[in-house]
Design an enzyme around this catalytic site. Structure first.
Site, short mmCIF file in Angstrom:
data_model
loop_
_atom_site.label_atom_id
_atom_site.label_comp_id
_atom_site.label_asym_id
_atom_site.label_seq_id
_atom_site.Cartn_x
_atom_site.Cartn_y
_atom_site.Cartn_z
N HIS A 1 -4.12 -48.81 -6.45
CA HIS A 1 -4.84 -49.25 -5.25
C HIS A 1 -6.33 -49.39 -5.52
CE1 HIS A 1 -5.58 -49.30 -0.79
NE2 HIS A 1 -6.75 -48.83 -1.20
N GLU A 2 -6.94 -48.34 -6.05
CA GLU A 2 -8.38 -48.39 -6.29
C GLU A 2 -8.72 -49.41 -7.37
OE1 GLU A 2 -10.29 -47.14 -4.22
OE2 GLU A 2 -8.82 -45.86 -3.21
N HIS B 1 -9.15 -52.77 -5.80
CA HIS B 1 -10.52 -52.97 -5.30
C HIS B 1 -11.45 -53.37 -6.45
CE1 HIS B 1 -10.15 -51.75 -1.16
NE2 HIS B 1 -9.77 -50.52 -1.43
N HIS C 1 -11.21 -56.94 -7.36
CA HIS C 1 -11.89 -57.78 -6.37
C HIS C 1 -13.37 -57.92 -6.74
CE1 HIS C 1 -12.00 -58.71 -1.74
NE2 HIS C 1 -12.28 -59.76 -2.47
#
Length: 670
Positions: free
Chosen positions: A461-462, A465, A468
């Site tokens: 998940h991290e 980010h 992105h």
């Protein structure tokens, strides 16, 4: 004495020279950089030349760069490796930064220059990205109170300064409660605990200066303890301490702080002409209105609650067969859910965990990024702010893209949770710069460090980010990376979690810590089959938190947030044995700052999209389909906030999705 925070950084890729930075450098660097930033803002506002995009909007884009650089270092270490001096500095800096921000937005000549450009925008020959930057800059000024006058303007300054103080206090109180509690375990109290947890508890005991193992309030320790300990009295003691964070009375109690924050937010929204803080906050999000958020949450709550109640009946029966009378309690749920998972799926987390080595899961995240986007990762030998940290240079086709820093282990000096932040964002103006991005997690240490499946999902998940940020390809830093609507920012991160569930990824990287053997296919199949296990519980604890957050901000601020929390949960019919994922006194997402205030729902909003977005890869027949990955990068990951979020998603998928994909993905569809 030179100050390394203000010097040119002749380090690899201009990474902060952490080995030369001392706490004593922060305050003087802050003073110098803040003075310089004020002078730059004044120069823009007082420029005698007619306003144009370059001398106003682009000038604002680069104003205060030294201040941003100082603060990026300071807040990185203050969040991940704090100490009393850094906490003192944080308390001093926060209101002064709020005052500086208020000065900028209250600068009438500066705002008038922006207004002039806005009124004449059709004659400025702007690129689409420049037009977007002008629009967002003007909107930011208006929403910060640039149009306020007199007493209202002064009151807004006071509100923002006080909110900054309160957010810092909330965070530091929570950290103090988390760091200040631990439970020493006698050797016979290790009964039933798997080896990985015993090792982690002994490591934690050494850090706390105890002779034996301890359980702390780190999620990576307390959750597996609640899963595996057969000692119901110890589970209750640990759970009650975990639940009481921020609500223990005394100097670290957050309840009065939460009440004041909510009252000030309501006043702030009304000064700006909004009926509520939720109306103000959601105006710029994809959801737009509190009603749209409630519709989504209610659509998910009903099937999730039904599933949770059915699961509770099964767990209660299991508990009573163990001779425990009375209702299922919150400290019982995880223990009996783990026993049920082992019975129904023949999946034992203690047997699974050796296959989920931290280093191998990092390799897996990198390998997926390589297959999807051609990124390559090479270790960097550079000083960082803590010995636990490690860094990589990210390249593509031999060209530098980013620096990625991973800080993975729990420690008393780190706030809880997991997060991603950029010390520097991608930009092409005024010159080309790649991002320096950090993932911070709170995994238990070990040799080797082992993850739960939920931990592995957090890592992916991290890293989503981080991607992105890394793949951003815009001109202006304020539009780059994760500078998007709050209910869109979780899309790339939650989408990336799906690659952990791709069988060939686990087949390659889930290898046993002792034998090096790949996870047996039988176990792999069970892991994937059990991916939605206990999803009723997980969804209920999350949605309840989102509902309470919205209720806090939707109408008049409650004088007693704890009473309001109880009222909302009663109206929802919250199952007795499930608590909010984040109760008010430790709800840092909402009270440590404005980020997720009135916006905790955004994980669910993004999940509607991420469930549908991964379907695009399934429809292509390959989780690593090159054309779909290229479209994902071009339409979402590289574009930052250069276009409206809905337009970005629609350009990728051709339409917006409904809630059905989410319910199906969570196993809650009828």
């Amino acid at each position: 004495m030179t100050n390394p925070l203000l010097d040119d950084w002749s380090t690899p890729h201009e990474i902060a020279p952490f080995d030369r930075i001392e706490d004593a450098h922060f305050a003087p660097a802050f003073e110098t950089a803040l003075t310089e930033a004020r002078a730059e803002i004044a120069a823009i506002a007082d420029d005698p030349a007619q306003p144009d995009f370059a001398n106003t909007i682009e000038a604002l884009e680069i104003a205060g760069k030294p201040l941003s650089r100082v603060l990026s270092v300071f807040f990185s270490v203050a969040g991940a490796d704090t100490n009393p001096k850094r906490q003192e500095l944080q308390r001093a800096f926060s209101p002064r930064l709020a005052a500086y921000s208020s000065e900028v937005y209250a600068n009438k000549p500066l705002f008038q220059r922006i207004e002039t450009l806005w009124e004449n925008r059709d004659t400025l020959d702007l690129t689409p990205e420049q037009d977007r930057l002008l629009y967002l800059t003007r909107r930011r000024f208006i929403r910060a109170g640039a149009a306020l006058e007199g007493a209202e303007e002064a009151r807004m300054r006071d509100i923002m300064s006080r909110l900054a103080e309160l957010g810092t206090a909330f965070t530091q109180n929570l950290l103090a409660d988390e760091a200040g509690w631990h439970m020493v375990l006698a050797e016979d109290e290790l009964e039933g605990l798997p080896d990985f947890l015993v090792r982690a508890a002994r490591e934690a005991g050494q850090e706390k200066g105890e002779d034996g193992p301890v359980i702390t309030l780190s999620r990576s320790l307390i959750v597996p303890f609640l899963q595996f300990s057969p000692r119901r009295n110890l589970r209750e003691k640990a759970f009650r301490a975990w639940e009481a964070r921020g609500a223990n009375g005394g100097e670290t109690d957050n309840r009065a702080i939460a009440a004041e924050i909510l009252q000030l937010r309501e006043e702030r929204a009304r000064l700006l002409g909004y009926d509520s803080f939720a109306a103000y906050k959601l105006e710029t999000e994809m959801a737009k209105t509190p009603e749209a958020v409630k519709t989504l949450l209610n659509d998910v709550w009903t099937p999730a609650k039904a599933q949770a109640e059915a699961d509770a009946a099964v767990l209660t029966d299991m508990m009573q067969r163990d001779g425990v009378n009375g209702p299922l309690e919150p400290w019982d749920w995880r223990y009996y859910a783990e026993k049920r998972r082992k019975a129904e799926h023949d999946l034992d987390e203690a047997a699974l965990k050796p296959y989920l080595q931290l280093d191998r899961m990092i390799e897996a995240a990198f390998a997926c990024a390589n297959r999807l986007f051609g990124l390559e990762f090479a270790r960097l030998d550079v000083p960082l702010y803590h010995p636990d940290c490690r860094a990589w240079e990210v390249t593509r086709n031999g060209r530098h893209v980013a620096v990625f820093i991973g800080d993975y282990f729990a420690r008393a000096s780190k706030r809880s949770g997991a997060w991603c932040s950029a010390m520097r964002g991608q930009a092409k103006f005024p010159e080309e710069q790649g991002t320096v991005v950090i993932n911070v997690c709170n995994f238990a240490k070990g040799n080797p460090a082992l993850l739960s499946y939920d931990d592995a999902r957090t890592l992916f998940h991290e890293f989503g980010h981080a991607l992105h940020q890394m793949l951003s390809n815009v001109t202006y830093e304020s539009l780059s990376g994760t500078n998007v609507a709050r209910d869109f920012v979780e899309l790339p991160s939650q989408l990336y979690e799906h690659w952990l569930e791709v069988p060939r990824v686990l087949e390659e990287f889930a290898t046993h810590a002792d034998t090096g053997e790949a996870m047996p296919k039988e176990m792999l199949d069970k892991v994937l089959e059990a991916a939605n296990f206990d999803m009723g519980f997980q969804t209920v604890e999350y949605v309840a938190s989102a509902m309470v957050d919205l209720a806090f901000h939707e109408g008049k601020a409650p004088a007693d947030p704890m009473s309001k929390q109880a009222e909302v949960l009663a109206e929802l019919g919250m199952p007795h044995a499930i608590t909010m994922r984040h109760a008010t006194p430790h709800f840092a997402h909402v009270f440590a700052g404005d980020g997720y205030s009135s916006g905790y729902y955004s994980y669910m909003w993004s999940e509607v999209m991420d469930a549908d977005a991964f379907e695009a890869f399934r429809e292509a027949g390959d989780a690593f389909d090159a054309d779909t990955a290229k479209s994902l990068e071009e339409n979402i990951l590289s574009t930052g906030g250069s276009r409206e979020a809905e337009a970005l998603y629609t350009s990728f998928r051709g339409r917006m999705p409904g809630v059905e994909a989410l319910l199906k993905g969570r196993g809650l569809a009828a």
